[in-house]
Design an enzyme around this catalytic site. Structure first.
Site, PDB file in Angstrom:
ATOM      1  N   ASP A   1       0.839  -1.202   0.000  1.00  0.00           N
ATOM      2  CA  ASP A   1       0.000   0.000   0.000  1.00  0.00           C
ATOM      3  C   ASP A   1       0.874   1.252   0.000  1.00  0.00           C
ATOM      4  O   ASP A   1       0.535   2.261  -0.621  1.00  0.00           O
ATOM      5  CB  ASP A   1      -0.912  -0.007   1.241  1.00  0.00           C
ATOM      6  CG  ASP A   1      -2.154   0.853   1.066  1.00  0.00           C
ATOM      7  OD1 ASP A   1      -2.193   1.666   0.133  1.00  0.00           O
ATOM      8  OD2 ASP A   1      -3.088   0.709   1.879  1.00  0.00           O
TER       9      ASP A   1
ATOM     10  N   HIS B   1      -6.149   5.101   7.008  1.00  0.00           N
ATOM     11  CA  HIS B   1      -5.146   6.045   6.494  1.00  0.00           C
ATOM     12  C   HIS B   1      -5.238   7.298   7.357  1.00  0.00           C
ATOM     13  O   HIS B   1      -6.303   7.640   7.865  1.00  0.00           O
ATOM     14  CB  HIS B   1      -5.420   6.375   5.025  1.00  0.00           C
ATOM     15  CG  HIS B   1      -4.951   5.295   4.091  1.00  0.00           C
ATOM     16  ND1 HIS B   1      -3.846   5.427   3.296  1.00  0.00           N
ATOM     17  CD2 HIS B   1      -5.428   4.048   3.869  1.00  0.00           C
ATOM     18  CE1 HIS B   1      -3.666   4.316   2.605  1.00  0.00           C
ATOM     19  NE2 HIS B   1      -4.614   3.451   2.931  1.00  0.00           N
TER      20      HIS B   1
ATOM     21  N   CYS C   1       0.230   9.642  -2.554  1.00  0.00           N
ATOM     22  CA  CYS C   1       0.809   9.874  -3.868  1.00  0.00           C
ATOM     23  C   CYS C   1       1.505  11.225  -3.890  1.00  0.00           C
ATOM     24  O   CYS C   1       0.892  12.241  -3.585  1.00  0.00           O
ATOM     25  CB  CYS C   1      -0.312   9.842  -4.905  1.00  0.00           C
ATOM     26  SG  CYS C   1       0.276  10.167  -6.550  1.00  0.00           S
TER      27      CYS C   1
ATOM     28  N   ASN D   1      -0.867   5.215   5.320  1.00  0.00           N
ATOM     29  CA  ASN D   1      -1.593   4.556   6.408  1.00  0.00           C
ATOM     30  C   ASN D   1      -1.155   5.139   7.745  1.00  0.00           C
ATOM     31  O   ASN D   1      -0.194   5.900   7.823  1.00  0.00           O
ATOM     32  CB  ASN D   1      -1.248   3.068   6.400  1.00  0.00           C
ATOM     33  CG  ASN D   1      -1.586   2.424   5.079  1.00  0.00           C
ATOM     34  OD1 ASN D   1      -0.815   2.504   4.137  1.00  0.00           O
ATOM     35  ND2 ASN D   1      -2.741   1.817   4.999  1.00  0.00           N
TER      36      ASN D   1
HETATM   37 ZN    ZN Z   1      -4.834   1.522   2.034  1.00  0.00          ZN
END
Ligand code: ZN
Ligand code: COA
Length: 307
Positions: free
Chosen positions: A17, A210, A241, A250
């Site tokens: 992730d 998150h 991002c 997270n």
């Molecule tokens: Zn996630």
């Protein structure tokens, strides 16, 4: 203090992730991070995803990553998959557990995996059968379970209904993702209530927060008080991002472990080893990560007084 569990299980998701949001990360670095995490006491590591390389270029080479890591007995190396093809590749790579993801919102599911929620559930049923045939357990993850960046709030009853369908499809475990950090303690409570109403108890769900809006650890505490004992986190807070303002990773594994251990909630994870991993992660991405304990040190760290 009452209301907190004796122990919780932390699932590390940084290598997937987290790193999926980076520009390409060399296979060797992905292996290095997973191997470092394997030595911390973590029992579940989301190592890779088997997805279209066109959809998520940084996750390509998942098979090579799985072949390159040194598997530590007792650690489950997990792979996220969006479809049957992903499950076939994951089984060929001998992952310990498959995670299949379905969004609670139709728009997010279309954007993420280019198909309807109903089609994703059908695929989940099919790939679960395939995985079970190989003796591999499957966790179903309902993403956008606390809201969708395209549709806004997602009714809790819909999330619960979906979870129920995924369980009927054979999922061994259920997990709920707060994909873009829209959860707050209040929404944790309302979702757990909705799940309980369809017969899914807090003790059997995993939560994936998150920290996009700073509510991550508060969500964990409330969830624990309501009976949840399984949480995902990413080392150093990897994720988000770099090209999407406001997107974040997270909740931070080492910050979570630091808080829980001080609360007397055992994690089985070595904090110093985790902090070392957070530095490995930072070194790999080449920028400062949001983890706080990796910078401040544990709360009992003392400072030398000047003579
Ligand atoms: Zn996630
Ligand atoms: N792993 C690797 N390759 C895959 C794949 C998988 N799980 N599923 C499909 N592909 C390949 C196909 O073989 C095909 O390759 P080709 O062009 O060389 O023939 C190509 O991808 C397109 O296949 P198609 O079935 O048409 O997929 P699509 O373009 O409709 O995309 C998904 C659908 C699900 C494959 C894609 O959207 C995806 O991988 N999404 C994952 C998103 C994600 O990981 N999000 C973050 C985690 S929640």
């Amino acid at each position: 203090m009452s209301g907190w569990p004796e122990s919780v299980e932390i699932g590390e998701v940084g290598p997937r992730d987290g790193l999926q949001n980076e520009a390409t990360v060399p296979i060797g670095d992905r292996v290095r991070l997973i191997d470092a995490l394997s030595a911390t006491g973590l029992r579940r590591i989301e190592a890779v995803s088997f997805v279209s390389p066109a959809a998520i270029p940084p996750m390509s080479g998942a098979g090579e990553v799985m072949a390159g890591i040194t598997r530590v007995p007792g650690v489950a190396y997990r792979a996220l998959v969006p479809n049957v093809k992903g499950a076939e590749l994951a089984l060929a790579a001998a992952v310990d557990e498959i995670e299949v993801v379905v969004s609670a919102s139709e728009t997010h599911n279309q954007r993420n995996v280019k198909r309807s929620v109903a089609d994703s559930i059908a695929a989940a049923a099919k790939l679960t059968e395939l995985a079970h045939g190989a003796g591999t357990p499957v966790e179903a993850i309902v993403s956008t379970a606390f809201g969708c960046p395209y549709e806004g709030d997602v009714p809790e009853a819909r999330v619960a209904e979906l979870a129920h369908q995924l369980r009927d499809a054979g999922a061994d475990r259920l997990s709920f993702g707060d994909t873009t950090g829209m959860a707050s303690p209040r929404r944790v409570q309302t979702l757990l209530d909705a799940l309980a109403a369809v017969g899914i108890s807090a003790s059997e769900v995993g939560l994936h927060f998150h920290n996009t809006r700073g509510t991550g650890l508060a969500n964990v505490v409330v969830a624990m008080e309501l009976g949840v004992t399984r949480f995902d986190a990413s080392i150093g807070g990897l994720g988000g991002c770099p090209y999407a303002p406001g997107a974040t990773g997270n909740i931070v594994t080492e910050d979570l472990v630091h808080m829980l251990e001080d609360m007397g909630v055992h994690t089985g994870v070595d904090l110093d080893a985790l902090i070392a991993c957070a530095h490995v992660a930072q070194d790999i991405v080449g920028r400062e990560l949001p983890g706080q304990v990796m910078r401040s040190g544990p709360r009992t760290r003392t400072v030398e007084t000047q003579a």
